[in-house]
Design a protein around this motif. Structure first.
Motif, PDB file in Angstrom:
ATOM      1  N   TYR A   1     -11.035  -6.817   0.544  1.00 47.50           N
ATOM      2  CA  TYR A   1      -9.673  -7.673  -0.448  1.00 47.50           C
ATOM      3  C   TYR A   1      -9.094  -7.277  -0.979  1.00 47.50           C
ATOM      4  O   TYR A   1      -8.132  -7.479  -1.660  1.00 47.50           O
ATOM      5  N   GLY A   2     -10.096  -7.164  -2.129  1.00 42.41           N
ATOM      6  CA  GLY A   2      -9.741  -7.591  -3.551  1.00 42.41           C
ATOM      7  C   GLY A   2      -9.801  -6.194  -3.862  1.00 42.41           C
ATOM      8  O   GLY A   2      -9.467  -5.883  -5.215  1.00 42.41           O
ATOM      9  N   ARG A   3      -9.817  -4.782  -3.437  1.00 43.84           N
ATOM     10  CA  ARG A   3      -9.902  -3.470  -3.418  1.00 43.84           C
ATOM     11  C   ARG A   3      -9.010  -2.753  -2.677  1.00 43.84           C
ATOM     12  O   ARG A   3      -8.865  -2.595  -1.540  1.00 43.84           O
ATOM     13  N   PRO A   4      -7.428  -2.979  -2.681  1.00 39.11           N
ATOM     14  CA  PRO A   4      -6.575  -2.919  -1.855  1.00 39.11           C
ATOM     15  C   PRO A   4      -6.713  -1.417  -1.275  1.00 39.11           C
ATOM     16  O   PRO A   4      -6.264  -0.790  -0.233  1.00 39.11           O
ATOM     17  N   PHE A   5      -7.333  -0.288  -2.196  1.00 38.57           N
ATOM     18  CA  PHE A   5      -8.050   0.861  -1.634  1.00 38.57           C
ATOM     19  C   PHE A   5      -8.923   1.223  -0.543  1.00 38.57           C
ATOM     20  O   PHE A   5      -8.584   2.049   0.082  1.00 38.57           O
TER      21      PHE A   5
ATOM     22  N   LYS B   1      -7.345   8.061  12.607  1.00 36.00           N
ATOM     23  CA  LYS B   1      -7.079   7.914  10.614  1.00 36.00           C
ATOM     24  C   LYS B   1      -5.533   8.249  10.297  1.00 36.00           C
ATOM     25  O   LYS B   1      -5.419   7.662   9.236  1.00 36.00           O
ATOM     26  N   THR B   2      -4.599   8.967  10.763  1.00 35.01           N
ATOM     27  CA  THR B   2      -3.651   9.673  10.375  1.00 35.01           C
ATOM     28  C   THR B   2      -2.871   8.096  10.534  1.00 35.01           C
ATOM     29  O   THR B   2      -2.368   7.617   9.344  1.00 35.01           O
ATOM     30  N   LEU B   3      -2.533   7.738  11.397  1.00 34.08           N
ATOM     31  CA  LEU B   3      -1.796   6.317  11.342  1.00 34.08           C
ATOM     32  C   LEU B   3      -2.295   5.447  10.182  1.00 34.08           C
ATOM     33  O   LEU B   3      -1.292   4.730   9.718  1.00 34.08           O
ATOM     34  N   ASP B   4      -3.507   5.442  10.829  1.00 32.11           N
ATOM     35  CA  ASP B   4      -4.298   4.028   9.635  1.00 32.11           C
ATOM     36  C   ASP B   4      -3.909   4.737   8.415  1.00 32.11           C
ATOM     37  O   ASP B   4      -3.297   3.096   7.180  1.00 32.11           O
TER      38      ASP B   4
ATOM     39  N   TRP C   1      -1.574   2.138   6.236  1.00 33.83           N
ATOM     40  CA  TRP C   1      -1.796   1.511   4.809  1.00 33.83           C
ATOM     41  C   TRP C   1      -1.714   1.502   3.491  1.00 33.83           C
ATOM     42  O   TRP C   1      -1.393   0.883   3.045  1.00 33.83           O
ATOM     43  N   ILE C   2      -1.213   2.550   3.792  1.00 35.52           N
ATOM     44  CA  ILE C   2       0.179   3.153   2.282  1.00 35.52           C
ATOM     45  C   ILE C   2       1.095   1.838   2.284  1.00 35.52           C
ATOM     46  O   ILE C   2       1.250   1.362   1.576  1.00 35.52           O
ATOM     47  N   SER C   3       1.588   1.093   3.800  1.00 32.89           N
ATOM     48  CA  SER C   3       2.821  -0.002   3.570  1.00 32.89           C
ATOM     49  C   SER C   3       1.643  -0.900   3.273  1.00 32.89           C
ATOM     50  O   SER C   3       2.569  -1.941   2.810  1.00 32.89           O
ATOM     51  N   THR C   4       0.326  -1.245   3.910  1.00 33.35           N
ATOM     52  CA  THR C   4       0.238  -2.650   3.569  1.00 33.35           C
ATOM     53  C   THR C   4      -0.353  -2.821   2.092  1.00 33.35           C
ATOM     54  O   THR C   4      -0.432  -3.716   1.373  1.00 33.35           O
ATOM     55  N   ALA C   5      -0.914  -1.382   1.847  1.00 26.54           N
ATOM     56  CA  ALA C   5      -1.369  -1.566   0.336  1.00 26.54           C
ATOM     57  C   ALA C   5      -0.050  -2.183  -1.090  1.00 26.54           C
ATOM     58  O   ALA C   5      -0.565  -2.707  -1.716  1.00 26.54           O
ATOM     59  N   ALA C   6       0.967  -1.611  -0.802  1.00 24.57           N
ATOM     60  CA  ALA C   6       2.622  -1.650  -1.836  1.00 24.57           C
ATOM     61  C   ALA C   6       2.400  -3.131  -1.580  1.00 24.57           C
ATOM     62  O   ALA C   6       2.968  -3.100  -2.546  1.00 24.57           O
ATOM     63  N   LYS C   7       2.229  -3.628  -0.436  1.00 19.41           N
ATOM     64  CA  LYS C   7       2.549  -4.991  -1.056  1.00 19.41           C
ATOM     65  C   LYS C   7       2.088  -6.019  -1.266  1.00 19.41           C
ATOM     66  O   LYS C   7       2.547  -6.604  -2.094  1.00 19.41           O
TER      67      LYS C   7
ATOM     68  N   SER D   1      -0.638   5.402  -6.872  1.00 17.80           N
ATOM     69  CA  SER D   1      -1.621   4.792  -8.418  1.00 17.80           C
ATOM     70  C   SER D   1      -2.458   5.203  -7.479  1.00 17.80           C
ATOM     71  O   SER D   1      -3.530   5.143  -8.285  1.00 17.80           O
ATOM     72  N   PHE D   2      -3.128   5.219  -6.077  1.00 16.48           N
ATOM     73  CA  PHE D   2      -4.659   5.530  -6.194  1.00 16.48           C
ATOM     74  C   PHE D   2      -5.250   6.979  -6.312  1.00 16.48           C
ATOM     75  O   PHE D   2      -6.138   6.820  -6.441  1.00 16.48           O
TER      76      PHE D   2
END
Ligand SMILES: Nc1nc2c(c(=O)[nH]1)N[C@H]1C(S)=C(S)[C@@H](COP(=O)(O)OP(=O)(O)OC[C@H]3O[C@@H](n4cnc5c(=O)[nH]c(N)nc54)[C@H](O)[C@@H]3O)O[C@H]1N2
Ligand SMILES: Nc1nc2c(c(=O)[nH]1)N[C@H]1C(S)=C(S)[C@@H](COP(=O)(O)OP(=O)(O)OC[C@H]3O[C@@H](n4cnc5c(=O)[nH]c(N)nc54)[C@H](O)[C@@H]3O)O[C@H]1N2
Ligand code: SF4
Ligand code: SF4
Ligand code: SF4
Ligand code: SF4
Ligand code: SF4
Ligand SMILES: [Mo]
Lengths: 416, 276, 770
Positions: free
Chosen positions: A210-214, A281-284, A288-294, A301-302
């Motif tokens: 969780y320290g690596r949002p990517f 994978k597509t759903l994920d 993921w795009i939305s959680t990482a933005a948070k 940026s990725f």
């Protein structure tokens, strides 16, 4: 048979099949030993001189080795999945390829452990992972499951070995092989269970960072999403890898070894698994795009650190995902030799790429805004020690093919 | 992601028959920090950190527990500004409960641990087998690996500190908040019949060395310790706060762009922060 | 049969399992595992530091002129850590990078282990260990011959400082021997002392009450790069930042490059390099015009502010000069700073409660322009903060016991009458004490023969002097070079003999007040560890050489040992010094204005009358006043379109002591990469020259040429190239040697027209793609 064409070691070769002359076989072996020795040298350098002989560094604690590790385990997934299909779901036709799937799986898992043996800084302490196990660590789970599953693969490979013409003459071994065959459904089921766990846990390895949002993925049940994605992707690419290696083997053997209908079953199932995988994978990816933005990591940026542009995502999911998917799902296409091989190659590449992305790209992207992005390009020591397992695998398959009755349809397809 | 939880300062608790519970942390004033590097060298000298001539000043291969980052606002001459960010281990508490510190939860061999007694994230060199999973887990590049055998030029091993064992190759190491100093201080206090350490009894080597007095160290929960108040300053912030790693190292700066540098991922938002 | 086989298999498996379990039950495997865990922790090459009793020893750091108090943590007889000494008047517990790394110098491979005699060519690094008797014998033999041949005055000593008993011993040695050539390397300190002498009539060091100031106007001083006493200044900086019980101070940094000091300042004023003096006068213009100066001080205690009578004529005063010549527009043209900014800065400075202008570019490693220094000092005088709280004062040293007069025989008397080889104190430069930077030109100009023997102590002129090529040539022309260095530094590397001094942690020595400190402090180096090598205290060695030279020289060094001399010299302070390590005059107050100035006018002189007393012929009125006289950097602007300036870094020692490995390790990756040095260039300049980040380039000046890497930095003025000082060593060990380029090799000496001191602030350069 004309005695001049009978190989010197014919007594060891399965009955009713044709193999090349021993000298050619030895030449081939010698050829493979060249690069193998470079690999051995790189191993000795790593163990003897410490890991500063690699390109790995404090920004890249993980590199080619770990990506390859995750990759070969996914590709070796053909073994457990074919076993599952053959023994648990009882798809009988697959018995003609399950042996070879086991051989491939065995090599893959051997490679995985072999690579870990050079990757960890203190190989002599590798057993601490069992002794001081931390149940919270995905890697602990991986270690336990992989070792157990490797034992299963050994047990699965053993009857093949025992069926060697000379070994099988010994009554004891003959009986043992017979009993092991009888126990195979149980063993396969155990293998499937273990595999699902460690494939999943491997997905967890980057997925819990969780320290690596990517790399980080939110959890489903107690596991991160990547847990399930890794299992599915292994199921999707494992059979394709089996097909690919089978066809390569056939190419070197210059004869057909497995009937096309058997391969088609694998290809079809692979396609369906790939479909499930890609949908998830597509759903994920969207989630993921939305959680990482948070956490302040905008999607863009990725993909703004060269060379890891947005093409990476397009290639991984599009070119190496949806293209093979379509081929594998459409009967006429997957039954075309060229398209089938292309699909298998794309599929396997895509999965390997996924493993590279989840490990290496994760580390390339700086998390602190003031940190500099640094590129990673493995040096020859890393390449040689990784590719060594390819040469070792080729040697292993060559030996198995020459001396063991791996392909049950070989005699039928190539009457002498 | 889960919200990082701020602990309300409960004051320091006397443990239930066990030792006193602390939550050691740091507040680093970036407006005072001059980037002089004394903290880095003090840490190297205190903790027997090796150096290697072939690697000169290579940040990727040399061994730093404390690393001072230089950052810039990226504006053209003469509106350019620079600042320094000294970065010890953040001794993350993580979110959630047991072992949720990013690096601790992933270590397969329990070679690194979060101490509930001190809040210090430990590292056991003799147990680490060098898988480096913890390094991948730490977003702050805190952890370093012993890529080579640590060797000192002949005679130089004389200055090694016996309180900190030199590490062997192939293991990971990192800032320990000079844990050996805590041990010494605690032993001394116990010998004197005290259960609780005074603020000045346990200070880290970097804090002590900093000529600018930019680093303040103490028990974040203890209202009598300076860090307790400093961390609540309106100018206080932590690195990558949003990730929820919940660090115990706080920073102070009155400059907006410096504060901004702490918590944006690269790209869009972070446009105005650059490696110096 | 079938059944039998199954049974057999079951038995076999059972047996194998049993054997396995049995093995697991034996201690063998556990022992093996345990051993494995232990082996992997105890490679024979991983050192295990010995434990033992922990003690602390307080002494003084000698790695720079900062004079910090340090506490050495020891385990038995090993020194394991250096920390700042808590409560010490200079640095109260603080320490710098270099000081912290001191143990690497103590125990490192760069130590000279014993007296060494050169066996190879100079600089080849081939040495033979010899005994102390033989080493001293060689020096005595050589110096004895020179003395007998009437060449005593051709012996010179170069030291890093003239303060303290060791420096005095060298001075005494030369006086009794018969040479006037006692030379110290110089710094901005020398220029300020000169300015103080001229304007205030006192010979004393400059001291700043930094802690008491609330508006600091820094003319390029590297306040946090290592200026004055570096730790003390950084501590003052933190006081400015957090507010000295009341409000935060304002720091304004004037320099062409965003140094760390500029980066930390409240305001950075990017000025055209070398024009600081003009800015000071521009500020004075505004202050005078707005009548914001301290009229009490100016009217009652200053001379030459208004037009005045001197030497039988009416002379122009400071006011008229400044009002006529340095209006904001004119100054703006010179400095590149907008006139409005000059005005607002002047107002802010003059209106602050405790404004303080500080001078001495960078770390002060070059002496700088005298008039520029006087201009800045005049600013302080205008706001009346001479000898005031938050101001600047002349600080005396604590008195120590005088030594008996130096006995001189005829040879000594004759030798001492000869002119100094560096030309200081007479002729063109009557006011200056030492002019070391002129030596290479003089020696090379006379084609040898200027200096027959050179003794070097705690200085590394071979490395630190500008124009390395000329320095190398000059060394070739000195037949006999003796170094007393503790380390294999560059000068030692070029010596014929090395007589290594104890390391500063191994010896006794006095340490007078460090630069810039307001209160006089006398400190004592006390050995923290016993000598690690076959070294001897330089004080003992120089006395023994003197005694062995015989005659009146034996009488000059009648002390039993250096320690005895030290005890005697410290007099009544010895007991305290031995016990606590230092004596501080706590209640020291600089004299009040009425008594402070010893000039002819007994006032602070804007118009310096002392030039005439020294017999210097000044052409115009303004030559007596602080004014701006551009010191053009060397080189033709057409051939060399850029200006190269040295940059100084806190983490990089650029004096005589080489940067230890720990400090090298801390250098930014935009300063050094492997063995390659970066120069800083503004992206705009880089663009004009087709250069990009990290690109190799050739940097060329009239003095030299080097391959460098380019680092693009927005914080440096377009057209200017910054090169870090302190790299490019050839001596020491390969932890340091061969890394980077010596900035001094690309610069030449530009002499200040009045003092003759080195006033180089840069040189013209060109940068081309490699
Ligand atoms: N980390 C690190 N620290 C270093 C160094 C390093 O390389 N690395 N280098 C060291 C070296 S070599 C040097 S030279 C120093 C710089 O220290 P020095 O060169 O020894 O002294 P200056 O820095 O020149 O002081 C700057 C100027 O300010 C004025 N000044 C300050 N205080 C006083 C005072 O009390 N009286 C008088 N008359 N004038 C004063 C003088 O004009 C002086 O020339 O930095 C040292 N510190
Ligand atoms: N061109 C140029 N000229 C300069 C300077 C410059 O940077 N460039 N710097 C100027 C400045 S600021 C200064 S302070 C002077 C300084 O002149 P430097 O030559 O820089 O002298 P120091 O820094 O005092 O240190 C000097 C010598 O003492 C040795 N030394 C250090 N510690 C010990 C010890 O314990 N024992 C013994 N025996 N030797 C020791 C070192 O090896 C070295 O030879 O030069 C000035 N001149
Ligand atoms: S900063 Fe990194 S190493 Fe330190 S506790 Fe946090 S995750 Fe672990
Ligand atoms: S490298 Fe060591 S500390 Fe880090 S995760 Fe692996 S075993 Fe644990
Ligand atoms: S707390 Fe101790 S270990 Fe950590 S950076 Fe500071 S000196 Fe190093
Ligand atoms: S020692 Fe202090 S001032 Fe220097 S870099 Fe470290 S924190 Fe900053
Ligand atoms: S500032 Fe100078 S005297 Fe003080 S610790 Fe640093 S090197 Fe030593
Ligand atoms: Mo110096």
């Amino acid at each position: 048979m004309d005695s001049a064409t009978v190989p010197f070691d014919s007594a060891l070769i399965p009955e009713g099949v044709k193999r090349c002359q021993l000298k050619w076989f030895l030449f081939w072996m010698a050829l493979l030993h060249g690069p193998l020795m470079i690999g051995v040298l790189s191993y000795l350098m790593c163990w003897g001189l410490a890991l500063n002989v690699t390109y790995l560094n404090n920004n890249f604690p993980f590199g080619l080795w770990i990506a390859a590790d995750l990759g070969v385990i996914a590709l070796g997934g053909g073994a457990f999945f074919t076993g599952f299909l053959r023994y648990v779901l009882d798809i009988d036709d697959l018995k003609h390829i399950v042996n070879f799937a086991v051989v491939i799986g065995f090599i893959c898992y051997l490679a995985a452990q072999g690579i870990l043996g050079v990757d960890i800084g203190q190989p002599l302490r590798g057993w601490f992972i069992f002794w001081h196990a931390n149940v919270h660590s995905m890697l602990t789970e991986v270690a336990f499951c992989i070792t157990c599953y490797f034992s299963v693969l050994c047990v699965e490979y053993l009857p093949l070995l025992l069926e060697n013409r000379q070994i099988n003459k010994l009554g004891f071994f003959h009986g043992m092989a017979h009993h092991l065959h009888g126990a195979m459904p149980t063993i396969a089921a155990i293998g499937v269970f273990l595999s699902c766990f460690h494939q999943g846990s491997l997905g967890g390895v980057p997925g819990v960072l969780y320290g690596r949002p990517f790399a980080y993925r939110e959890g489903l049940l107690i596991w991160p999403w990547t847990f399930f994605l890794f299992i599915l992707s292994a199921m999707a690419c494992g059979p394709c890898f089996t097909i690919l290696i089978t066809r390569i083997t056939e190419g070197f053997a210059r004869k057909q070894l497995v009937k096309r209908n058997v391969i088609d079953i694998l290809a079809k199932i692979s396609g369906r698994m790939l479909l499930v995988y890609l949908v998830l994978k597509t759903l994920d990816t969207l989630y993921w795009i939305s959680t990482a933005a948070k956490v302040g990591a905008p999607f863009k940026s990725f993909y703004s650190t060269a060379p890891y542009g947005i093409w990476v995502l397009i290639a991984e999911i599009g070119i190496f995902g949806y293209i093979p998917l379509v081929i594998l799902l459409k009967k006429e296409w997957r039954q075309n030799d060229f398209f089938l091989l292309l699909a298998c190659l794309l599929n396997c590449t895509g999965i390997f790429m996924n493993r590279w992305i989840m490990t290496v790209q994760t580390l390339v992207l700086p998390v602190m805004p003031f940190d500099k992005a640094v590129g990673y390009h493995p040096n020859w020591v890393e390449w040689a020690s990784t590719l060594m397992w390819l040469w070792l695998g080729a040697i292993f398959i060559s030996l198995s093919y020459r001396y063991l009755p791996i392909f049950s349809q070989e005699r039928e397809l190539n009457p002498t | 992601m889960k919200e990082a939880h701020h602990d309300e300062g409960h004051g320091h608790e006397e443990g239930h028959g066990h030792g006193t519970k602390y939550k050691f942390g740091m507040v680093i004033d970036l407006d005072k920090c001059t980037g002089c590097g004394a903290c880095m060298v003090a840490c190297m000298a205190e903790n027997n950190i090796p150096f290697r001539k072939e690697d000169t000043n290579n940040r990727l291969t040399q061994n730093f527990w404390m690393r001072v980052y230089k950052i810039s606002n990226g504006l053209p001459f003469p509106d350019t500004e620079i600042s320094y960010i000294p970065r010890p281990c953040q001794h993350c508490e993580g979110h959630g409960h047991h072992a949720a510190t990013p690096c601790v939860s992933v270590c397969p061999a329990t070679a690194t641990d979060y101490s509930e007694e001190t809040g210090i994230v430990s590292q056991i060199y003799t147990r680490c087998f060098g898988c480096r999973y913890c390094m991948a887990a730490c977003p702050y590049h805190v952890r370093v690996f012993n890529w080579w055998d640590a060797r000192w030029p002949k005679g130089m091993e004389k200055y090694l500190n016996p309180d900190v064992s030199p590490r062997m190759r192939g293991v990971v190491e990192k800032c320990s908040f000079c844990f050996h100093r805590f041990q010494r201080a605690r032993n001394k206090a116990y010998a004197e019949g005290r259960r609780e350490l005074r603020e000045d009894e346990y200070q880290t080597a970097c804090t002590q060395a900093c000529p600018a007095g930019a680093i303040t160290f103490g028990d974040l929960q203890n209202p009598e310790h300076k860090v307790h108040k400093l961390k609540d300053s309106p100018y206080a912030f932590r690195l990558l706060e949003k990730l929820g790693t919940n660090p115990k190292v706080y920073y102070l700066s009155q400059r907006d762009w410096v504060r901004k540098a702490a918590d944006v991922y690269m790209g869009e938002e972070g446009k105005d922060v650059f490696p110096g | 049969m079938k059944l039998g086989r199954r049974t057999f298999i079951e038995l076999a498996v059972g047996f194998a399992a049993g054997a396995g379990a049995g093995f697991m039950a034996t201690p063998v495997n556990w022992k093996l595992m345990d051993d494995m865990a232990i082996w992997t922790q105890n490679w024979p090459w991983v050192p295990v530091p010995d434990r033992g009793a922990v003690t602390q020893a307080d002494t003084i750091c000698k790695l720079c002129p900062g004079g910090c108090g340090i506490t050495v943590r020891k385990v038995e007889d090993r020194a394991t850590k250096i920390e700042g000494r808590v409560g010490y008047p200079v640095n109260d517990g603080g320490i710098c990078v270099l000081g912290t790394a001191g143990l690497q110098l103590l125990y490192g491979p760069w130590r000279v282990p014993a007296p060494m005699k050169r066996v190879g060519k100079r600089g080849a690094g081939k040495w033979e260990k010899i005994s102390w008797e033989a080493a001293i014998g060689e020096v005595v033999g050589k110096l004895g011959d020179l003395r007998n041949n009437g060449q005593a005055h051709k012996v010179a000593c170069v030291l890093g400082s003239d303060q303290g008993t060791v420096a005095q011993l060298f001075d005494r040695f030369l006086s009794s021997y018969g040479s006037p050539n006692f030379i110290c390397t110089t710094s901005s300190e020398d220029t300020y002392e000169l300015a103080t002498g001229l304007m205030e009539g006192v010979a004393a060091s400059r001291a700043y009450d930094l802690e008491g100031a609330d508006f600091i106007l820094s003319f390029g001083c590297g306040l946090i790069e290592g200026w004055g006493s570096p730790v003390r200044v950084i501590q003052a900086h933190s006081i400015w930042r957090s507010g000295n019980a009341n409000e935060r101070a304002t720091v304004v940094q004037i320099e062409p490059r965003l140094s760390n000091t500029a980066g930390k300042a409240d305001q950075w004023i990017a000025i055209n390099p070398g024009t600081e003096g003009a800015l000071a006068l521009g500020l004075a213009h505004v202050i005078i015009k707005e009548s914001l100066y301290d009229s009490n001080f100016i009217e009652k205690h200053a001379f030459g502010f208004e037009n005045c009578a001197f030497a039988g004529k009416t002379c122009m005063g400071f006011k008229e000069l400044v009002l006529n010549e340095y209006n904001p527009d004119a100054v703006s043209k010179i400095t590149g700073i907008p006139g409005s900014k000059i005005v607002s800065l002047a107002l802010a400075f003059a209106k602050a409660k405790h404004p303080l202008a500080v001078w001495g570019r960078g770390k002060g490693t070059t002496s700088g322009s005298l008039y520029e220094c006087m201009a800045v000092h005049a600013l302080n005088a205008l706001v009346g903060n001479i000898n005031k709280r938050g101001g600047v004062s002349a600080r005396p040293q604590l008195a120590t016991r005088q030594w008996p007069e130096v006995p001189q025989d005829n040879v000594a008397i004759a030798g001492n009458r000869m002119p100094r080889v560096d030309g200081a104190g007479s002729g063109q430069y009557p006011l200056t004490r030492y002019l070391p930077d002129r030596l290479p030109q003089i020696i090379n100009g006379q084609n040898g023969g200027a200096i027959e023997a050179l003794l070097v102590h705690e200085a590394d002129p071979y490395y630190t002097t500008l124009d390395s090529a000329a320095v190398a040539e000059a060394f070739d022309r000195i037949p006999f070079v003796v170094s007393f260095s503790t380390y294999f530094d560059e000068t030692a590397n070029q010596a014929d003999l090395i007589l290594p001094n104890h390391h500063y942690l191994e010896r006794w020595e006095d340490c007078p007040t460090p630069v810039g400190l307001r209160n006089p402090v006398l400190a004592l180096l006390r050995p923290a560890v016993s000598p690690q090598f076959n070294t001897r205290h330089v004080g003992d060695v120089i006395m023994e050489i003197g005694r062995d030279l015989g005659g009146s020289m034996s009488e000059a060094f009648a002390w039993e040992s250096y320690e005895a001399l030290l005890e005697e010299t410290m007099g009544d302070k010895w007991d305290t010094l031995q016990e606590t390590g230092y004596v501080e005059e706590k209640g020291y107050e600089p004299p009040a204005w009425g008594k402070a100035f010893q000039t002819a006018s007994r006032k602070f002189e804007f118009y310096v009358t002392a030039f005439d007393q020294a017999g210097m012929k000044m052409k115009e009125d303004q030559d007596y006043l602080p004014h701006y006289e551009p010191l053009e950097p060397e080189g033709d602007p057409a051939a060399y379109p850029l200006t190269l300036i040295p940059t100084e870094l806190m983490r990089l020692a650029d004096g005589a002591v080489g940067n230890p490995p720990f400090c090298i390790k801390t250098l930014e990756e935009t300063e050094l990469k492997g063995d390659e040095l970066f120069v800083e260039v503004n992206p705009k300049t880089a663009g004009d020259h087709g250069l990009s980040e990290g690109q190799p380039a050739i940097l060329e000046t009239p003095r030299g040429k080097a391959q460098v890497l380019v680092h693009l930095f927005e914080g440096i003025m377009p057209g200017v190239v910054g090169i870090p000082k302190g790299l490019g060593h050839q001596a020491y060990d390969d932890y340091l040697a061969g890394k980077g380029v010596n900035a001094n090799s690309l610069m030449g000496v530009v002499e200040d027209p009045v003092s003759g001191l080195c006033a180089t602030w840069g040189i013209r350069a060109k940068l081309t793609r490699a």
